[in-house]
Design a protein around this motif. Structure first.
Motif, PDB file in Angstrom:
ATOM      1  N   THR A   1      35.816 -13.522  17.672  1.00 19.41           N
ATOM      2  CA  THR A   1      35.331 -13.627  15.936  1.00 19.41           C
ATOM      3  C   THR A   1      36.244 -14.665  16.194  1.00 19.41           C
ATOM      4  O   THR A   1      36.631 -15.288  17.313  1.00 19.41           O
ATOM      5  CB  THR A   1      36.147 -12.629  15.804  1.00 19.41           C
ATOM      6  OG1 THR A   1      35.563 -12.888  14.233  1.00 19.41           O
ATOM      7  CG2 THR A   1      37.651 -12.487  15.383  1.00 19.41           C
TER       8      THR A   1
ATOM      9  N   TYR B   1      29.122 -16.685  23.271  1.00 22.14           N
ATOM     10  CA  TYR B   1      28.088 -15.580  22.382  1.00 22.14           C
ATOM     11  C   TYR B   1      28.234 -16.391  21.434  1.00 22.14           C
ATOM     12  O   TYR B   1      27.703 -16.594  20.350  1.00 22.14           O
ATOM     13  CB  TYR B   1      28.884 -14.283  23.253  1.00 22.14           C
ATOM     14  CG  TYR B   1      27.918 -13.673  22.800  1.00 22.14           C
ATOM     15  CD1 TYR B   1      26.743 -13.395  23.630  1.00 22.14           C
ATOM     16  CD2 TYR B   1      27.914 -13.070  21.902  1.00 22.14           C
ATOM     17  CE1 TYR B   1      25.415 -12.715  22.643  1.00 22.14           C
ATOM     18  CE2 TYR B   1      27.069 -11.902  21.159  1.00 22.14           C
ATOM     19  CZ  TYR B   1      25.936 -11.779  21.521  1.00 22.14           C
ATOM     20  OH  TYR B   1      25.130 -11.191  20.745  1.00 22.14           O
ATOM     21  N   ILE B   2      29.471 -16.017  20.673  1.00 21.67           N
ATOM     22  CA  ILE B   2      29.871 -16.063  19.464  1.00 21.67           C
ATOM     23  C   ILE B   2      29.150 -17.072  18.471  1.00 21.67           C
ATOM     24  O   ILE B   2      28.913 -17.847  17.484  1.00 21.67           O
ATOM     25  CB  ILE B   2      31.424 -15.620  19.209  1.00 21.67           C
ATOM     26  CG1 ILE B   2      31.970 -14.350  19.354  1.00 21.67           C
ATOM     27  CG2 ILE B   2      31.601 -16.731  17.224  1.00 21.67           C
ATOM     28  CD1 ILE B   2      30.101 -13.381  18.164  1.00 21.67           C
TER      29      ILE B   2
ATOM     30  N   PHE C   1      28.425  -5.027  15.366  1.00 26.68           N
ATOM     31  CA  PHE C   1      27.962  -6.920  15.867  1.00 26.68           C
ATOM     32  C   PHE C   1      27.635  -7.177  14.643  1.00 26.68           C
ATOM     33  O   PHE C   1      27.113  -6.598  13.689  1.00 26.68           O
ATOM     34  CB  PHE C   1      26.663  -7.359  16.440  1.00 26.68           C
ATOM     35  CG  PHE C   1      26.403  -8.419  16.720  1.00 26.68           C
ATOM     36  CD1 PHE C   1      27.342  -9.446  16.847  1.00 26.68           C
ATOM     37  CD2 PHE C   1      25.213  -9.011  16.341  1.00 26.68           C
ATOM     38  CE1 PHE C   1      26.739 -10.901  17.067  1.00 26.68           C
ATOM     39  CE2 PHE C   1      24.592 -10.238  15.948  1.00 26.68           C
ATOM     40  CZ  PHE C   1      25.291 -11.061  16.882  1.00 26.68           C
ATOM     41  N   SER C   2      28.645  -8.192  13.466  1.00 23.81           N
ATOM     42  CA  SER C   2      28.222  -8.823  12.721  1.00 23.81           C
ATOM     43  C   SER C   2      28.580 -10.211  12.258  1.00 23.81           C
ATOM     44  O   SER C   2      28.796 -11.326  13.291  1.00 23.81           O
ATOM     45  CB  SER C   2      29.286  -8.405  11.107  1.00 23.81           C
ATOM     46  OG  SER C   2      31.107  -8.708  11.849  1.00 23.81           O
TER      47      SER C   2
ATOM     48  N   ALA D   1      23.994  -8.670  22.682  1.00 25.16           N
ATOM     49  CA  ALA D   1      25.345  -8.641  22.527  1.00 25.16           C
ATOM     50  C   ALA D   1      26.029  -7.095  22.852  1.00 25.16           C
ATOM     51  O   ALA D   1      27.154  -6.885  23.332  1.00 25.16           O
ATOM     52  CB  ALA D   1      25.982  -8.175  20.608  1.00 25.16           C
TER      53      ALA D   1
ATOM     54  N   THR E   1      21.609  -8.956  18.530  1.00 23.61           N
ATOM     55  CA  THR E   1      21.830  -7.656  18.897  1.00 23.61           C
ATOM     56  C   THR E   1      22.130  -6.637  20.471  1.00 23.61           C
ATOM     57  O   THR E   1      22.940  -6.067  20.425  1.00 23.61           O
ATOM     58  CB  THR E   1      22.086  -7.047  17.520  1.00 23.61           C
ATOM     59  OG1 THR E   1      22.282  -7.525  16.322  1.00 23.61           O
ATOM     60  CG2 THR E   1      22.501  -5.731  17.319  1.00 23.61           C
TER      61      THR E   1
ATOM     62  N   ILE F   1      32.360  -9.054  17.227  1.00 23.35           N
ATOM     63  CA  ILE F   1      32.024  -7.572  17.717  1.00 23.35           C
ATOM     64  C   ILE F   1      33.101  -7.303  17.561  1.00 23.35           C
ATOM     65  O   ILE F   1      34.572  -7.269  18.083  1.00 23.35           O
ATOM     66  CB  ILE F   1      31.733  -8.450  18.901  1.00 23.35           C
ATOM     67  CG1 ILE F   1      30.426  -9.201  19.651  1.00 23.35           C
ATOM     68  CG2 ILE F   1      32.177  -6.846  19.791  1.00 23.35           C
ATOM     69  CD1 ILE F   1      30.789  -9.018  20.925  1.00 23.35           C
TER      70      ILE F   1
ATOM     71  N   LEU G   1      25.663  -1.612  17.900  1.00 20.93           N
ATOM     72  CA  LEU G   1      25.476  -1.855  19.358  1.00 20.93           C
ATOM     73  C   LEU G   1      25.407  -1.017  20.109  1.00 20.93           C
ATOM     74  O   LEU G   1      25.639   0.010  20.110  1.00 20.93           O
ATOM     75  CB  LEU G   1      26.820  -3.153  20.246  1.00 20.93           C
ATOM     76  CG  LEU G   1      27.550  -4.188  19.713  1.00 20.93           C
ATOM     77  CD1 LEU G   1      28.953  -4.906  20.331  1.00 20.93           C
ATOM     78  CD2 LEU G   1      26.458  -4.802  19.449  1.00 20.93           C
TER      79      LEU G   1
ATOM     80  N   ALA H   1      30.886 -15.397  13.327  1.00 22.99           N
ATOM     81  CA  ALA H   1      30.911 -13.561  13.883  1.00 22.99           C
ATOM     82  C   ALA H   1      31.447 -13.493  14.359  1.00 22.99           C
ATOM     83  O   ALA H   1      32.923 -13.744  14.683  1.00 22.99           O
ATOM     84  CB  ALA H   1      29.327 -14.238  14.618  1.00 22.99           C
TER      85      ALA H   1
ATOM     86  N   PHE I   1      29.502  -6.535  26.203  1.00 19.46           N
ATOM     87  CA  PHE I   1      30.032  -6.045  25.582  1.00 19.46           C
ATOM     88  C   PHE I   1      30.618  -5.184  26.752  1.00 19.46           C
ATOM     89  O   PHE I   1      31.425  -4.812  27.262  1.00 19.46           O
ATOM     90  CB  PHE I   1      30.274  -5.493  23.918  1.00 19.46           C
ATOM     91  CG  PHE I   1      31.507  -5.015  24.067  1.00 19.46           C
ATOM     92  CD1 PHE I   1      32.273  -5.632  23.573  1.00 19.46           C
ATOM     93  CD2 PHE I   1      31.405  -3.753  23.757  1.00 19.46           C
ATOM     94  CE1 PHE I   1      33.691  -4.745  22.995  1.00 19.46           C
ATOM     95  CE2 PHE I   1      32.874  -3.144  23.552  1.00 19.46           C
ATOM     96  CZ  PHE I   1      34.111  -3.740  22.730  1.00 19.46           C
TER      97      PHE I   1
END
Length: 252
Positions: free
Chosen positions: A60, A31-32, A131-132, A156, A153, A47, A121, A45, A160
């Motif tokens: 991350t 995902y990342i 989420f960054s 995510a 987003t 979470i 999120l 990125a 999560f």
């Protein structure tokens, strides 16, 4: 040919199925990685969840220098901390000139990062999560990448939630298994005492509890000693030692 957003949506659906199949590390890692390779200008990125000790990354690919210092109080009040506290988006356009979060900006600058977009999120949980996205380029993540960022987003949050539910269920199962193991061991020890002393179930349990209190040791640990002794053919001698040993002092 399908549009890029549709292609990403299909790939994210596949990642979601990995979560359903319990391959959590692979799901989060993919995902990342997918975020970084798809969103223009995105170099990293993460979470992050809100904990009593401050923001805590759960997925991350940020440099270690960033993640290892993200819990410091002066850093935790940065954009990620504000997203977790208020569940509102935060945008750090340039770490060299933005003065709102000086400690966090300095931390990112040292890692060569110039901009950061953090979004809450949208998922079902009591703890907030963020989420960054991070870039080495200032003023990144403009309207041109809005659709992709929104898609990631939204997904995510779902991903999560699935991970959180999985971990909760695994933790619950682990506790239940431990409780059943303890109950089985204590039951076996009771049975051994009933046979050894020709006594009732209640009396055998009282005997176990007395030994536990005498030695200031948990009941399940006393039961384990007796069951292990029985398996090794030393039940009578171990029981005699436990019964006749002097009372251990209680911890001060």
């Amino acid at each position: 040919m399908s549009d890029p957003v549709s292609a990403v949506a299909r790939d994210l659906a596949e990642i979601g199925r990995l979560v359903d199949d319990d391959d959590l590390d692979t799901a989060l890692s993919r995902y990342i990685d997918r975020v970084v390779t798809t969103v223009p200008g995105c170099d990293h990125a993460a979470i992050t969840v809100r904990t009593e000790h401050g923001p805590q990354p759960v997925a991350t690919n940020l440099p270690a220098a960033v993640t290892e210092n993200s819990h410091r109080p002066t850093v935790a009040v940065g954009p990620i901390g504000e997203v977790l506290a208020h569940r509102e988006p935060r945008y750090l356009g340039d770490t060299r000139v933005d003065e709102r979060w000086p400690a966090y900006s300095a931390l990112l600058r040292r890692a060569g990062l110039r901009s950061c977009l953090a979004l809450p999120l949208p998922a079902n949980r009591t703890r907030s999560a963020a989420f960054s996205l991070y870039s080495r380029t200032p003023a990144q993540f403009d309207s041109a990448s809005h659709d992709l960022i929104l898609l990631f987003t939204l997904h995510a949050g779902s991903t999560f939630d699935n991970v959180s539910t999985y971990h909760h269920c695994r933790s619950l199962v682990t506790h239940l298994e431990a409780a059943l193991d303890n109950r089985t061991t204590i039951g076996r020890a009771q049975g051994l005492l009933m046979r050894h002393h020709d006594t009732s179930t209640d009396d055998a349990f009282d005997h176990l509890r007395t030994i536990s209190q005498r030695h200031n040791t948990k009941l399940r640990d006393i039961a384990t000693q007796l069951v292990t002794a029985q398996d090794n053919g030393k039940f009578a001698s171990v029981l005699s030692t436990l019964t006749s040993a002097p009372t251990s002092p209680s911890p001060s």
